[in-house]
Structures are given as C-alpha cells and as structure tokens.
Design an enzyme around this catalytic site. Structure first.
Site, PDB file in Angstrom:
ATOM      1  CB  ALA A  66      26.536  14.361  65.390  1.00  0.00           C
ATOM      2  N   GLY A 111      25.952  17.844  69.504  1.00  0.00           N
ATOM      3  CA  GLY A 111      25.650  16.578  70.180  1.00  0.00           C
ATOM      4  C   GLY A 111      26.541  16.324  71.384  1.00  0.00           C
ATOM      5  CD  GLU A 114      21.752  17.824  71.023  1.00  0.00           C
ATOM      6  OE1 GLU A 114      22.497  17.413  70.112  1.00  0.00           O
ATOM      7  OE2 GLU A 114      20.535  17.960  70.879  1.00  0.00           O
ATOM      8  CD  GLU A 134      23.282  21.101  67.596  1.00  0.00           C
ATOM      9  OE1 GLU A 134      23.351  22.248  68.087  1.00  0.00           O
ATOM     10  OE2 GLU A 134      23.274  20.067  68.286  1.00  0.00           O
TER      11      GLU A 134
HETATM   12  N1  DAK Z   1      32.675  16.012  63.186  1.00  0.00           N
HETATM   13  C1  DAK Z   1      33.720  15.511  62.500  1.00  0.00           C
HETATM   14  N2  DAK Z   1      34.953  16.018  62.525  1.00  0.00           N
HETATM   15  C2  DAK Z   1      35.132  17.110  63.302  1.00  0.00           C
HETATM   16  C3  DAK Z   1      34.099  17.696  64.053  1.00  0.00           C
HETATM   17  C4  DAK Z   1      32.806  17.099  63.985  1.00  0.00           C
HETATM   18  N3  DAK Z   1      31.761  17.533  64.710  1.00  0.00           N
HETATM   19  N4  DAK Z   1      34.596  18.774  64.708  1.00  0.00           N
HETATM   20  C5  DAK Z   1      35.906  18.834  64.363  1.00  0.00           C
HETATM   21  N5  DAK Z   1      36.232  17.844  63.533  1.00  0.00           N
HETATM   22  C6  DAK Z   1      37.542  17.556  62.941  1.00  0.00           C
HETATM   23  C7  DAK Z   1      37.942  18.630  61.949  1.00  0.00           C
HETATM   24  O1  DAK Z   1      37.336  18.401  60.689  1.00  0.00           O
HETATM   25  C8  DAK Z   1      39.441  18.439  61.907  1.00  0.00           C
HETATM   26  O2  DAK Z   1      39.757  17.305  61.118  1.00  0.00           O
HETATM   27  P1  DAK Z   1      40.853  17.382  59.931  1.00  0.00           P
HETATM   28  O3  DAK Z   1      40.414  18.493  59.058  1.00  0.00           O
HETATM   29  O4  DAK Z   1      42.130  17.672  60.652  1.00  0.00           O
HETATM   30  O5  DAK Z   1      40.782  16.031  59.303  1.00  0.00           O
HETATM   31  C9  DAK Z   1      39.764  18.099  63.355  1.00  0.00           C
HETATM   32  O6  DAK Z   1      38.544  17.638  63.940  1.00  0.00           O
HETATM   33  C10 DAK Z   1      40.233  19.299  64.175  1.00  0.00           C
HETATM   34  O7  DAK Z   1      39.275  20.328  64.025  1.00  0.00           O
HETATM   35  P2  DAK Z   1      39.644  21.793  63.507  1.00  0.00           P
HETATM   36  O8  DAK Z   1      40.829  21.769  62.618  1.00  0.00           O
HETATM   37  O9  DAK Z   1      38.390  22.400  62.985  1.00  0.00           O
HETATM   38  O10 DAK Z   1      40.089  22.479  64.888  1.00  0.00           O
HETATM   39  P3  DAK Z   1      40.000  24.013  65.267  1.00  0.00           P
HETATM   40  O11 DAK Z   1      40.715  24.135  66.552  1.00  0.00           O
HETATM   41  O12 DAK Z   1      40.412  24.877  64.132  1.00  0.00           O
HETATM   42  O13 DAK Z   1      38.440  24.301  65.499  1.00  0.00           O
HETATM   43  C11 DAK Z   1      36.203  23.807  66.401  1.00  0.00           C
HETATM   44  C12 DAK Z   1      37.759  23.651  66.562  1.00  0.00           C
HETATM   45  C13 DAK Z   1      35.526  22.980  67.482  1.00  0.00           C
HETATM   46  C14 DAK Z   1      35.834  25.267  66.574  1.00  0.00           C
HETATM   47  C15 DAK Z   1      35.808  23.328  64.969  1.00  0.00           C
HETATM   48  O14 DAK Z   1      36.370  22.010  64.759  1.00  0.00           O
HETATM   49  C16 DAK Z   1      34.331  23.223  64.795  1.00  0.00           C
HETATM   50  O15 DAK Z   1      33.631  24.230  64.625  1.00  0.00           O
HETATM   51  N6  DAK Z   1      33.826  21.988  64.751  1.00  0.00           N
HETATM   52  C17 DAK Z   1      32.424  21.723  64.522  1.00  0.00           C
HETATM   53  C18 DAK Z   1      31.680  21.854  65.820  1.00  0.00           C
HETATM   54  C19 DAK Z   1      30.185  21.725  65.627  1.00  0.00           C
HETATM   55  O16 DAK Z   1      29.532  22.530  64.936  1.00  0.00           O
HETATM   56  N7  DAK Z   1      29.630  20.715  66.242  1.00  0.00           N
HETATM   57  C20 DAK Z   1      28.203  20.438  66.124  1.00  0.00           C
HETATM   58  C21 DAK Z   1      28.081  19.366  65.138  1.00  0.00           C
HETATM   59  S1  DAK Z   1      26.425  19.150  64.689  1.00  0.00           S
HETATM   60  C22 DAK Z   1      20.931  14.407  64.130  1.00  0.00           C
HETATM   61  C23 DAK Z   1      20.892  14.634  65.470  1.00  0.00           C
HETATM   62  C24 DAK Z   1      21.899  15.297  66.082  1.00  0.00           C
HETATM   63  C25 DAK Z   1      22.945  15.796  65.355  1.00  0.00           C
HETATM   64  C26 DAK Z   1      23.014  15.548  64.006  1.00  0.00           C
HETATM   65  C27 DAK Z   1      22.026  14.859  63.388  1.00  0.00           C
HETATM   66  N8  DAK Z   1      19.851  13.743  63.447  1.00  0.00           N
HETATM   67  C28 DAK Z   1      18.633  13.689  64.191  1.00  0.00           C
HETATM   68  C29 DAK Z   1      20.025  13.229  62.202  1.00  0.00           C
HETATM   69  C30 DAK Z   1      23.976  16.538  65.975  1.00  0.00           C
HETATM   70  C31 DAK Z   1      24.648  17.446  65.258  1.00  0.00           C
HETATM   71  C32 DAK Z   1      25.854  18.017  65.736  1.00  0.00           C
HETATM   72  O17 DAK Z   1      26.405  17.678  66.780  1.00  0.00           O
END
Ligand code: DAK
Length: 260
Positions: A66, A111, A114, A134
C-alpha cells in the site's frame, strides 16, 4: 480502456494487468486499485479472456505494498476506505471465475504480497523478495495477510514472518509454499507467458468449478466439501467441452475447448 496507473493488455486468451508506477515500486494507491478493479470488470465480461496475469512494471518490484506516503496523517475514515478497497481488490481476484497468476518480478511486500496471495498461483523471478513488512512501520497486514499467509504456510511460519517483518528470497518462498515456482530472471516473462497460455488452452468451465471448489472447500468440513465436489463434477460432466475432450482423446488431437 484508458488507464494511467496500469497497463491492460489482452492477447491469445490472456489478459495482463501490469501495475505501472515503477517510480514508487508499483505501490497501491487508491487510483491504482480503482483501475485494477475496472480491468477485472472487463475480464469478467470478456468471454475471450481465459486467464489473467497480474505483474509489476520494471525489474524492481511487483508491488511494494500500500502507498505508505498516502498514509501520513490518515484519519480513521480514510484508513477504513483503504482497508475496504484492498479487501475488494483481493476478493475480486479470489472470486474471479478465471485463473489469476501473480507474476512476481521483484519486491512483493505488505499489501503487494497480500494481493499476490489472493491470486490462484504465484510465479516468482529468482530475484524476487517477499515479506509481510507492515510491522516495521507499526502496522499489521490489513488486506488478509494474517489469514491467507497462514493458510499457505501454517501458523508457526506465518507468525515468524508477520512478527519479524523480514523479507525472504524467492527460493525460500517456494520452499514455504508461498510461490509455485521460481524462474531465472532472463526467462521470467516468457515462462509466465507460456504457463498462462497453457492454462488458457484448458476447459474454462472445469477451471472455474475447480477454483470455486478449492477456495470454498478449504473453509468448510471435508464432508460438506465432498458434497460440493460431487455437484461441481456433475456440472462439469454435462459440458460440451467434456465431449470435445473425449473426442479429441479418441482422435489423438488437441482439444479445442469453448467454455460451453
Ligand atoms: N509506498 C509508497 N512509496 C514507496 C513504497 C510504498 N510502499 N515503497 C517504495 N516507495 C517509493 C520510495 O519512497 C521511493 O520513492 P522516492 O523517495 O524516490 O520518491 C521509491 O519508491 C523507490 O524506493 P526506495 O528508494 O526505497 O528503493 P530501495 O531500493 O532503496 O528500497 C524497498 C526498496 C522495497 C526495500 C523500500 O522501498 C521499502 O522498504 N519500501 C517499503 C516496503 C513496505 O514496507 N511495504 C509495506 C507497506 S505497508 C491498511 C491495510 C493494508 C495496508 C495499509 C493499511 N488499512 C486497513 C488501513 C497495507 C500496508 C502496506 O502494504
């Protein structure tokens, strides 16, 4: 159909939905989810589409989950909306009466994983990395991850992955049963295509009934599930496609199934 955040293509019975925000690692914003849902609606109506492939643009990510940036300052109502949309997306793939393959070309996190787990089959590139990450931002999976992951890998491994938020590589995901197969990066797209074409050549009604039985059957008692299987078997046995399959076998040719 005009889309901004996905690419939607159809050829030879295979519809491919490509999440197309590579600059944000194909994170699911509200707009991305809305466009994917529109594409799924089209798939439902189009009899020529027999299989769906969901994948991510670029080499780096299937989807990093997400959109974290959109969560800043999110109030309860917005969080509820995000939760509902994610659920709707997962259920749309799970209930679609056609096989859906998640082609995991890179990161599938939060997500992103998921949604992939709500698809029927997962094919991963060898450089894919997956995780329910998450917990690292103070959340829990909210689009079915605690449940679908547990069904795939069992309670102990699901707890380990959800509690630690660690990422695993494609081979480990295959050993755990999260992905069906791992493919070398340079053969990934072609292997997914061939696999999708193979499924597209199978009998559509048989695929539809098998999907419903496997999905439903795992939720109910064995006795009730076997009764459902009997009914489903009766339906599939009454199709023109069964007659075509039987004739093709006798005539030593490939069957041409019509979904009737
Ligand atoms: N959302 C938005 N932007 C994202 C992103 C994300 N999930 N993941 C990466 N990006 C963006 C980064 O911010 C960056 O953008 P700029 O800074 O260049 O503008 C660009 O993509 C490239 O990412 P990185 O520079 O970080 O690239 P790296 O190779 O250094 O690192 C990485 C890759 C995948 C390890 C890192 O980007 C990372 O840790 N990303 C986050 C992954 C993560 O934790 N995903 C889970 C998200 S939480 C809900 C229900 C469900 C959910 C939420 C709410 N409710 C019931 C309300 C679900 C939640 C999730 O999915």
């Amino acid at each position: 159909m005009e889309f901004k955040f996905i690419i939607y293509e159809k050829s030879e019975g295979v519809a491919t939905i490509t999440l197309n925000r590579p600059e944000a690692l194909n994170a699911f914003s509200k707009e991305v989810i809305e466009e994917v849902l529109q594409a799924v609606e089209d798939v439902k109506k189009d009899e020529n589409v027999r299989v769906v492939v969901l994948t991510g643009a670029g080499e780096k990510a299937f989807s990093a989950g997400a959109d974290i940036k959109a969560m800043k300052g999110m109030n309860a109502l917005k969080a509820r909306e995000l939760s509902l949309m994610g659920e709707k997306l997962c259920v749309a793939f799970e209930n679609l009466e056609k096989p859906v393959i998640a082609a995991i070309n890179g990161y599938a996190l939060g997500g992103g994983l998921e949604v992939a787990m709500a698809c029927d089959l997962r094919i991963a590139s060898e450089n894919a990395r997956m995780g329910q990450t998450e917990i690292n931002i103070g959340l829990i999976p909210g689009w079915g991850g605690t449940q679908r992951l547990t069904r795939l890998v069992g309670v102990g491994k699901a707890k380990e992955l959800v509690y630690t938020g660690k990422m695993i590589d494609a081979k480990t995901a295959e050993q755990l049963g999260i992905v069906n197969m791992v493919v070398p990066a340079d053969k990934f797209r072609e292997t997914v295509r061939q696999f999708a074409l193979e499924l597209a050549s199978k009998a559509p009604v048989a695929l539809k009934v098998a999907k419903a039985l496997i999905n439903k059957g795992s939720e109910i008692s064995l006795d009730a599930a076997l009764a459902l299987e009997r009914e489903g078997f009766g339906v599939v046995a009454s199709t023109e496609d069964l007659q075509e399959g039987v004739s093709a076998f006798a005539e030593k040719r490939k069957p041409a199934f019509k979904g009737k």
